[in-house]
Design a protein around this motif. Sequence first.
Motif, PDB file in Angstrom:
ATOM      1  N   LEU A  10       0.813  -1.204   0.000  1.00 30.30           N
ATOM      2  CA  LEU A  10       0.000   0.000   0.000  1.00 30.30           C
ATOM      3  C   LEU A  10       0.854   1.264   0.000  1.00 30.30           C
ATOM      4  CD1 LEU A  10      -2.806  -1.062   2.499  1.00 30.30           C
ATOM      5  CD2 LEU A  10      -2.915  -0.967   0.003  1.00 30.30           C
ATOM      6  N   GLY A  11       2.152   1.124  -0.185  1.00 29.45           N
ATOM      7  CA  GLY A  11       3.047   2.267  -0.271  1.00 29.45           C
ATOM      8  C   GLY A  11       3.513   2.461  -1.704  1.00 29.45           C
ATOM      9  N   TYR A  12       3.450   3.694  -2.201  1.00 26.52           N
ATOM     10  CA  TYR A  12       3.753   3.968  -3.602  1.00 26.52           C
ATOM     11  C   TYR A  12       4.801   5.065  -3.750  1.00 26.52           C
ATOM     12  CZ  TYR A  12      -0.230   1.055  -4.789  1.00 26.52           C
ATOM     13  OH  TYR A  12      -1.088  -0.004  -4.919  1.00 26.52           O
ATOM     14  N   ALA A  13       5.485   5.058  -4.889  1.00 27.29           N
ATOM     15  CA  ALA A  13       6.531   6.035  -5.176  1.00 27.29           C
ATOM     16  C   ALA A  13       5.923   7.279  -5.810  1.00 27.29           C
ATOM     17  CB  ALA A  13       7.573   5.428  -6.107  1.00 27.29           C
ATOM     18  N   ALA A  14       6.438   8.435  -5.389  1.00 21.82           N
ATOM     19  CA  ALA A  14       5.948   9.711  -5.927  1.00 21.82           C
ATOM     20  C   ALA A  14       6.943  10.364  -6.874  1.00 21.82           C
ATOM     21  CB  ALA A  14       5.632  10.670  -4.775  1.00 21.82           C
ATOM     22  N   GLU A  15       8.233  10.152  -6.643  1.00 22.53           N
ATOM     23  CA  GLU A  15       9.261  10.872  -7.394  1.00 22.53           C
ATOM     24  C   GLU A  15       9.180  10.655  -8.910  1.00 22.53           C
ATOM     25  OE1 GLU A  15      14.119  11.425  -7.176  1.00 22.53           O
ATOM     26  OE2 GLU A  15      13.025  10.515  -5.502  1.00 22.53           O
ATOM     27  N   PRO A  16       8.911   9.431  -9.398  1.00 24.20           N
ATOM     28  CA  PRO A  16       8.817   9.260 -10.859  1.00 24.20           C
ATOM     29  C   PRO A  16       7.670  10.047 -11.486  1.00 24.20           C
ATOM     30  CG  PRO A  16       9.133   7.149  -9.760  1.00 24.20           C
ATOM     31  CD  PRO A  16       8.828   8.137  -8.688  1.00 24.20           C
ATOM     32  N   LEU A  17       6.622  10.323 -10.712  1.00 23.72           N
ATOM     33  CA  LEU A  17       5.480  11.072 -11.224  1.00 23.72           C
ATOM     34  C   LEU A  17       5.659  12.579 -11.079  1.00 23.72           C
ATOM     35  CD1 LEU A  17       2.672   8.839  -9.702  1.00 23.72           C
ATOM     36  CD2 LEU A  17       3.298   8.983 -12.110  1.00 23.72           C
ATOM     37  N   PHE A  18       6.435  12.978 -10.067  1.00 16.89           N
ATOM     38  CA  PHE A  18       6.628  14.395  -9.774  1.00 16.89           C
ATOM     39  C   PHE A  18       8.119  14.699  -9.643  1.00 16.89           C
ATOM     40  CE2 PHE A  18       2.560  13.086  -7.838  1.00 16.89           C
ATOM     41  CZ  PHE A  18       1.685  13.918  -8.535  1.00 16.89           C
ATOM     42  N   PRO A  19       8.894  14.503 -10.716  1.00 17.18           N
ATOM     43  CA  PRO A  19      10.334  14.732 -10.620  1.00 17.18           C
ATOM     44  C   PRO A  19      10.632  16.191 -10.265  1.00 17.18           C
ATOM     45  CG  PRO A  19       9.652  14.479 -12.911  1.00 17.18           C
ATOM     46  CD  PRO A  19       8.481  14.108 -12.070  1.00 17.18           C
ATOM     47  N   ALA A  33       8.934  15.911  -5.647  1.00 14.86           N
ATOM     48  CA  ALA A  33       8.798  14.922  -4.569  1.00 14.86           C
ATOM     49  C   ALA A  33      10.080  14.111  -4.471  1.00 14.86           C
ATOM     50  CB  ALA A  33       7.613  13.995  -4.834  1.00 14.86           C
ATOM     51  N   ASP A  34      10.467  13.798  -3.256  1.00 12.64           N
ATOM     52  CA  ASP A  34      11.633  12.957  -3.001  1.00 12.64           C
ATOM     53  C   ASP A  34      11.181  11.668  -2.325  1.00 12.64           C
ATOM     54  OD1 ASP A  34      13.480  14.816  -3.991  1.00 12.64           O
ATOM     55  OD2 ASP A  34      13.544  15.872  -2.080  1.00 12.64           O
ATOM     56  N   ASP A  35      11.559  10.527  -2.895  1.00 10.66           N
ATOM     57  CA  ASP A  35      11.221   9.222  -2.332  1.00 10.66           C
ATOM     58  C   ASP A  35      12.361   8.694  -1.469  1.00 10.66           C
ATOM     59  OD1 ASP A  35       8.770   9.077  -3.586  1.00 10.66           O
ATOM     60  OD2 ASP A  35       9.523   7.935  -5.298  1.00 10.66           O
ATOM     61  N   ILE A  36      11.992   8.034  -0.383  1.00 10.59           N
ATOM     62  CA  ILE A  36      12.944   7.249   0.397  1.00 10.59           C
ATOM     63  C   ILE A  36      12.316   5.879   0.625  1.00 10.59           C
ATOM     64  CG2 ILE A  36      14.100   6.948   2.613  1.00 10.59           C
ATOM     65  CD1 ILE A  36      14.492   9.901   2.792  1.00 10.59           C
ATOM     66  N   ALA A  37      12.989   4.832   0.175  1.00 19.95           N
ATOM     67  CA  ALA A  37      12.504   3.462   0.367  1.00 19.95           C
ATOM     68  C   ALA A  37      13.077   2.914   1.669  1.00 19.95           C
ATOM     69  CB  ALA A  37      12.914   2.576  -0.802  1.00 19.95           C
ATOM     70  N   THR A  38      12.228   2.385   2.519  1.00 17.41           N
ATOM     71  CA  THR A  38      12.652   1.775   3.772  1.00 17.41           C
ATOM     72  C   THR A  38      12.422   0.268   3.697  1.00 17.41           C
ATOM     73  OG1 THR A  38      10.482   2.024   4.829  1.00 17.41           O
ATOM     74  CG2 THR A  38      12.013   3.878   5.002  1.00 17.41           C
ATOM     75  N   ASP A  39      12.869  -0.440   4.704  1.00 12.94           N
ATOM     76  CA  ASP A  39      12.692  -1.898   4.731  1.00 12.94           C
ATOM     77  C   ASP A  39      12.572  -2.364   6.174  1.00 12.94           C
ATOM     78  OD1 ASP A  39      12.560  -4.581   4.330  1.00 12.94           O
ATOM     79  OD2 ASP A  39      14.543  -4.805   3.423  1.00 12.94           O
ATOM     80  N   SER A  40      11.355  -2.613   6.600  1.00 12.29           N
ATOM     81  CA  SER A  40      11.114  -3.100   7.967  1.00 12.29           C
ATOM     82  C   SER A  40      11.424  -4.582   8.106  1.00 12.29           C
ATOM     83  CB  SER A  40       9.650  -2.876   8.351  1.00 12.29           C
ATOM     84  OG  SER A  40       8.793  -3.681   7.540  1.00 12.29           O
ATOM     85  N   ARG A  41      11.634  -5.272   6.970  1.00 15.74           N
ATOM     86  CA  ARG A  41      11.860  -6.712   6.946  1.00 15.74           C
ATOM     87  C   ARG A  41      10.664  -7.469   7.530  1.00 15.74           C
ATOM     88  NH1 ARG A  41      15.526  -7.662  10.434  1.00 15.74           N
ATOM     89  NH2 ARG A  41      15.827  -9.797   9.757  1.00 15.74           N
TER      90      ARG A  41
END
Length: 388
Positions: free
Chosen positions: A343-352, A355-363
């Motif tokens: 349910l989490g989506y990237a914004a930066e490719p749509l709004f170069p 918007a700045d994306d940061i991908a996290t990983d809770s494992r």
Amino acid sequence: MTTVVFTHGTGVREPHLTALLTRVASGLAAADPRVRLTAYDWGGPHGARLAADGASIPAAPGAGTGRGTGDPDDGDGTEEWARLYEDPTAELVTVPGGAGPRVTPPGAAFPDERPRSLLREIAARGEPRADALGPGLPEAAAELARSALLGPAAEALDQETLALVLARALTATVIAARLAADSPVQSGGDARDTAVAALAERLGAAPAGTGRGPLLRTAGRPLVRLGSRYAVRRRRALTDAAHPAAGDILKYLARGEAMRQGLRDLVAALEPPVVLVGHSLGGIISLDTLISGPLPGVELLVTVGSQGPFLYETGALPSLAHPDPLPAHVPPWLNLYDRRDLLGYAAEPLFPGRADDIATDSRQPFPVAHSAYWTDPAVYRAIGERLP
């Protein structure tokens, strides 16, 4: 002093909201002690309700759907953990299958006597190193101590392996209970594995650095591939119309102006600088409100595990249709998403450039990953670095 307005996601109501805010306040204070947190509780006045007490919902047809998770599994055990959250005893059932029972010499203790005793000790005294999992560990340990599955597993496995299997079963039971209660705060993979290692040590495994080596290396990955596909036995929040989460989304998309106006009114009463932080639907509300008109004093938008970019790309975001650009008055936008959160989506490719994306990983597997952001220090660090 910066004021952070936190806008919660779908289905969050009291007492879960207070627990969520307490956790977020603690994380933000660690990142920047100057921050003042205030909440936008749109769920209370504007959230979805079943006006006819669920008259529109057919009776559930019984067991689960049998659908898979769709989680990416890159070899760290995430898929296996997803299955353990569905059935915490699955590993206990599966591990002994290919092993023959050990012979107990006459007069010797049965193999399950000591692990049952250790489980009862955890039930009585708890384990502080596993507190990050949340409540429910004593009850889980007491239940596992009574389980008929423990005997065959104890006969088939050596002490070290059995301790790890039992520790994972306890951990999965606690997390599964919080998942079933739709808790908006879930522990991340590191906290989960630390708890497993601590519980395994209490259950007879060698401490980290001795015997078989660091338990944390193996704690996060179940020792066998669990045979059954992960099945969702209860209708989850975003697919069950009886749950407020689904209704919240539908109501916002159909009649969301009251939710947006409530956020405008709250921000108007605050001293700048103001930062909007929105989780899930809260991120959609924050983004949509900013697009619909300037909010004086708001200097940063932070969305976490949010579907705003997806709604924009599909033409479903109320205030902006693709490919129209973000209005100039929208402040800098930081968008965080866990790569396992469906349910989490990237914004930066749509709004170069906007918007700045940061991908996290809770494992953690989905859907736990969707609620694990607020126990992830990386999330608070990322927000803290951008605060005005």
